[in-house]
Design an enzyme around this catalytic site. Sequence first.
Site, PDB file in Angstrom:
ATOM      1  N   CYS A  86       1.102  -0.981   0.002  1.00  0.00           N
ATOM      2  CA  CYS A  86       0.191  -0.035  -0.185  1.00  0.00           C
ATOM      3  C   CYS A  86       0.989   1.456  -0.176  1.00  0.00           C
ATOM      4  O   CYS A  86       1.781   1.171  -1.120  1.00  0.00           O
ATOM      5  CB  CYS A  86      -0.946  -0.040   1.460  1.00  0.00           C
ATOM      6  SG  CYS A  86      -2.107   1.257   1.009  1.00  0.00           S
ATOM      7  N   HIS A 135      -3.670  -5.898   1.334  1.00  0.00           N
ATOM      8  CA  HIS A 135      -3.450  -5.528   2.522  1.00  0.00           C
ATOM      9  C   HIS A 135      -3.529  -7.626   2.600  1.00  0.00           C
ATOM     10  O   HIS A 135      -4.698  -7.713   2.819  1.00  0.00           O
ATOM     11  CB  HIS A 135      -4.355  -4.729   3.893  1.00  0.00           C
ATOM     12  CG  HIS A 135      -3.628  -3.691   3.362  1.00  0.00           C
ATOM     13  ND1 HIS A 135      -2.248  -2.814   4.497  1.00  0.00           N
ATOM     14  CD2 HIS A 135      -4.295  -2.330   3.142  1.00  0.00           C
ATOM     15  CE1 HIS A 135      -2.040  -1.493   4.387  1.00  0.00           C
ATOM     16  NE2 HIS A 135      -3.482  -0.856   3.494  1.00  0.00           N
TER      17      HIS A 135
END
Length: 479
Positions: A325, A422
């Site tokens: 991310c 994630h």
Amino acid sequence: MVQGTTSDAGKSILVTGLCRVLRRRGVQVAPFKPQNMSLNSAVTADGGEIGRAQALQAQAAGVAAHSDMNPVLLKPASDTRAQVILRGRAISDLRASEYHDYKRVAMDTVLAAWEALGQQYEALVVEGAGSPAEINLRENDIANMGFAETVDCPVILIADIDRGGVFAHLVGTLALLSPSEQARVQGFVINRFRGDLALLQPGLDWLEERTGKPVLGVLPYLQHLQLDAEDAIDSAQGAKEANCLKVVVPVFPRISNHTDFDALRHHPQVELVYVPPGQQPPPADLVILPGSKNVRADLQWLQDGGWDAHLQRHLRYGGRVLGICGGYQMLGDMIADPQGVEDSAGSSTGLGLLPVHTVLEANKALLQVSGTLPGGTPVTGYEIHCGQSQRAPDHEAFALLDDGREDGCRSSDGQVAGTYLHGLFDHPDACRELLIWAGLGDARAEDRDALREREIDRLADSLEQHLDLSALFPQWCAG
């Protein structure tokens, strides 16, 4: 409603265990936390964003996580400012003083979510936030007694005896509540006890006599309980085998979703080290740059701390680097924030390890995803990000997603990779393949979700043994 005398007293864990206890009895139960402040978040089935702890509690209850289970989520961007998320959607960034006045509006959102869940479930187990005795936060409170009083919800107080001062915590907290709030407290739970209960009994007798409230249970310290942390980083690790893969994760000032690495912390073949500010990173096989709530500020922190030079040296010696991310965005050439989405408007030069350009946008991507790694290995995860990243067309994607998109980027030499996913280490097959890529040739698959289920059951077993469930839930747990 479970309220605590302090942060980390055990509220989240107790709610998790109670959800599983009720589920075992066939009760349709769901968790609820009116207001949460955390950078550990999860994507829900309805495409919203809630605190990671509420997603774990939903799993314990055997239901899909929903944005109504945590209707107000605050994600700090600095010491004085946070992103405000209502019923799963980011609505604005507010300073602490501004949010204090905004709580009147937020309460309407909380009550709407509470009513919606109440129409779907037989029982709701509510988690408070911090302590109900924070005098400066009592006005317009929506997180603790302000909520409990509004919806007429009974309360139990939990305190952590392992820290010391448990009787002062309980008596002091009760004393700082109003008479109606004191009457709402049904009893106490003492958490993380080690030793001979007979030696504690005189204190329990005194506490009950002093307050007129029963002690509903004394919960033992559960060693190595491997459940997702609500916010604080948990660096505890289990037993490790010889010749472990060494993994290093820098602790950004605004690190988010560090639960990504729980599967690695508990993997017997991996030694994971969090490197806090001011410490030099040790030698490693793999360096992972985690997510960030303020990616440009954390990139500057990384560069100021000499991590750019460290990563170059790490790669020269054959190491691997993975960005997740915000960490993926940092690995690129440029991060632009023309609208000031995360901080002041501007651009930052990235680490230059992947041919990627990122533009931060106001609309946040919130997705549960699945797909495959280039070799065909399945991978699952979730996306929470404001950035849109473009990689050079001559470079391979990190993963091919089932919705037709390509995620992330891999360097041409295979040493550096970045992804928006994630939770990718939670999938046993994907975790194994990534560990092999990082240099662990005999990596084994470890099922993080199965481990999480076993730990929830271990917690529920402890509650059934040490908690007076018939006093808490007489309609379901009598006898």
